[in-house]
Design a protein around this motif. Structure first.
Motif, PDB file in Angstrom:
ATOM      1  N   CYS A  11       0.826  -1.233  -0.022  1.00  0.00           N
ATOM      2  CA  CYS A  11       0.102  -0.222  -0.134  1.00  0.00           C
ATOM      3  C   CYS A  11       0.826   1.140   0.068  1.00  0.00           C
ATOM      4  CB  CYS A  11      -1.061  -0.044   0.951  1.00  0.00           C
ATOM      5  SG  CYS A  11      -0.127   0.200   2.783  1.00  0.00           S
ATOM      6  N   ALA A  12       2.110   1.249  -0.165  1.00  0.00           N
ATOM      7  CA  ALA A  12       2.952   2.345  -0.355  1.00  0.00           C
ATOM      8  C   ALA A  12       2.412   3.315  -1.367  1.00  0.00           C
ATOM      9  CB  ALA A  12       4.409   2.138  -0.761  1.00  0.00           C
ATOM     10  N   PHE A  24      -0.709  -9.625   2.421  1.00  0.00           N
ATOM     11  CA  PHE A  24       0.669 -10.007   1.667  1.00  0.00           C
ATOM     12  C   PHE A  24       1.784 -10.083   3.270  1.00  0.00           C
ATOM     13  CE2 PHE A  24       4.944  -9.697  -0.150  1.00  0.00           C
ATOM     14  CZ  PHE A  24       5.015 -10.963  -0.497  1.00  0.00           C
ATOM     15  N   GLU A  25       1.814  -8.847   3.798  1.00  0.00           N
ATOM     16  CA  GLU A  25       2.596  -8.637   4.749  1.00  0.00           C
ATOM     17  C   GLU A  25       2.585  -9.296   5.992  1.00  0.00           C
ATOM     18  OE1 GLU A  25       1.540  -6.241   2.768  1.00  0.00           O
ATOM     19  OE2 GLU A  25       3.237  -5.750   1.457  1.00  0.00           O
ATOM     20  N   VAL A  26       1.096  -9.408   6.193  1.00  0.00           N
ATOM     21  CA  VAL A  26       0.731 -10.111   7.283  1.00  0.00           C
ATOM     22  C   VAL A  26       0.975 -11.595   7.374  1.00  0.00           C
ATOM     23  CG1 VAL A  26      -1.212 -10.962   8.887  1.00  0.00           C
ATOM     24  CG2 VAL A  26      -1.312  -8.680   8.010  1.00  0.00           C
ATOM     25  N   GLY A  27       0.918 -12.242   6.154  1.00  0.00           N
ATOM     26  CA  GLY A  27       1.321 -13.535   5.698  1.00  0.00           C
ATOM     27  C   GLY A  27       2.648 -13.757   5.959  1.00  0.00           C
ATOM     28  N   LEU A  28       3.518 -12.740   5.377  1.00  0.00           N
ATOM     29  CA  LEU A  28       4.968 -12.616   5.332  1.00  0.00           C
ATOM     30  C   LEU A  28       5.497 -13.007   6.930  1.00  0.00           C
ATOM     31  CD1 LEU A  28       6.992 -12.542   2.978  1.00  0.00           C
ATOM     32  CD2 LEU A  28       7.339 -10.023   3.764  1.00  0.00           C
ATOM     33  N   GLU A  45      -3.342  -7.428  10.654  1.00  0.00           N
ATOM     34  CA  GLU A  45      -2.955  -6.022  10.471  1.00  0.00           C
ATOM     35  C   GLU A  45      -3.790  -5.015  11.482  1.00  0.00           C
ATOM     36  OE1 GLU A  45      -3.590  -4.603   6.503  1.00  0.00           O
ATOM     37  OE2 GLU A  45      -1.815  -3.503   6.469  1.00  0.00           O
ATOM     38  N   THR A  46      -3.236  -4.283  12.057  1.00  0.00           N
ATOM     39  CA  THR A  46      -3.720  -3.429  12.911  1.00  0.00           C
ATOM     40  C   THR A  46      -3.807  -1.958  12.585  1.00  0.00           C
ATOM     41  OG1 THR A  46      -1.678  -3.314  14.241  1.00  0.00           O
ATOM     42  CG2 THR A  46      -3.355  -4.799  15.124  1.00  0.00           C
ATOM     43  N   LYS A  47      -3.022  -1.799  11.628  1.00  0.00           N
ATOM     44  CA  LYS A  47      -3.033  -0.290  10.923  1.00  0.00           C
ATOM     45  C   LYS A  47      -2.693  -0.493   9.426  1.00  0.00           C
ATOM     46  CE  LYS A  47      -1.825   2.681  14.863  1.00  0.00           C
ATOM     47  NZ  LYS A  47      -0.765   3.588  15.312  1.00  0.00           N
ATOM     48  N   CYS A  48      -3.294   0.329   8.765  1.00  0.00           N
ATOM     49  CA  CYS A  48      -2.526   0.314   7.147  1.00  0.00           C
ATOM     50  C   CYS A  48      -2.887   1.723   6.577  1.00  0.00           C
ATOM     51  CB  CYS A  48      -3.612  -0.720   6.508  1.00  0.00           C
ATOM     52  SG  CYS A  48      -2.880  -1.082   4.781  1.00  0.00           S
ATOM     53  N   ASN A  49      -1.827   2.096   5.809  1.00  0.00           N
ATOM     54  CA  ASN A  49      -1.813   3.168   5.018  1.00  0.00           C
ATOM     55  C   ASN A  49      -3.180   3.316   4.301  1.00  0.00           C
ATOM     56  OD1 ASN A  49       0.185   5.099   4.688  1.00  0.00           O
ATOM     57  ND2 ASN A  49       1.420   3.631   3.662  1.00  0.00           N
ATOM     58  N   ALA A  50      -3.597   2.350   3.501  1.00  0.00           N
ATOM     59  CA  ALA A  50      -4.705   2.328   2.791  1.00  0.00           C
ATOM     60  C   ALA A  50      -6.187   2.524   3.572  1.00  0.00           C
ATOM     61  CB  ALA A  50      -4.844   1.031   1.806  1.00  0.00           C
ATOM     62  N   THR A  55       0.363   4.595   8.398  1.00  0.00           N
ATOM     63  CA  THR A  55       1.369   3.562   8.520  1.00  0.00           C
ATOM     64  C   THR A  55       0.880   2.137   8.551  1.00  0.00           C
ATOM     65  OG1 THR A  55       3.704   2.908   9.381  1.00  0.00           O
ATOM     66  CG2 THR A  55       1.689   3.546  10.876  1.00  0.00           C
ATOM     67  N   CYS A  56       1.618   1.178   8.345  1.00  0.00           N
ATOM     68  CA  CYS A  56       1.179  -0.094   8.367  1.00  0.00           C
ATOM     69  C   CYS A  56       1.819  -0.722   9.515  1.00  0.00           C
ATOM     70  CB  CYS A  56       1.436  -1.145   7.326  1.00  0.00           C
ATOM     71  SG  CYS A  56       0.445  -0.489   5.917  1.00  0.00           S
ATOM     72  N   GLU A  57       0.906  -1.497  10.244  1.00  0.00           N
ATOM     73  CA  GLU A  57       1.177  -2.019  11.500  1.00  0.00           C
ATOM     74  C   GLU A  57       0.750  -3.645  11.609  1.00  0.00           C
ATOM     75  OE1 GLU A  57       1.547   0.616  15.186  1.00  0.00           O
ATOM     76  OE2 GLU A  57       0.140  -0.881  15.690  1.00  0.00           O
ATOM     77  N   VAL A  58       1.483  -4.672  11.850  1.00  0.00           N
ATOM     78  CA  VAL A  58       1.306  -5.973  11.912  1.00  0.00           C
ATOM     79  C   VAL A  58       1.497  -6.560  13.407  1.00  0.00           C
ATOM     80  CG1 VAL A  58       1.520  -8.134  11.051  1.00  0.00           C
ATOM     81  CG2 VAL A  58       1.708  -6.367   9.345  1.00  0.00           C
TER      82      VAL A  58
END
Ligand code: ZN
Length: 62
Positions: A11-12, A24-28, A45-50, A55-58
């Motif tokens: 989601c950058a 994908f990042e969560v799976g990674l 995922e607890t936060k996401c840019n989108a 920011t994104c937070e897993v």
């Protein structure tokens, strides 16, 4: 364990679409933690840019 992703691959540069989309990042993150610990973990995922959260937070639960 909480992982912050500033430049998330998925989601950058995305506009706010009101959804968390970085599965994908969560799976990674889950995959890394599982191979490291040799057991199942829970990740989400607890936060996401989108989702307009800047920011994104897993979060990974052991
Ligand atoms: Zn993201």
């Amino acid at each position: 364990m909480i992982l912050g992703l500033d430049e998330c691959i998925t989601c950058a540069g995305m506009p706010n679409i009101g959804k968390r989309i970085c599965h994908f990042e969560v799976g990674l993150a889950a995959g890394f933690a599982e191979s490291f610990l040799s057991r199942r973990v829970k990740a989400y995922e607890t936060k996401c840019n989108a989702n307009g959260e800047g920011t994104c937070e897993v979060k990974v639960e052991f």
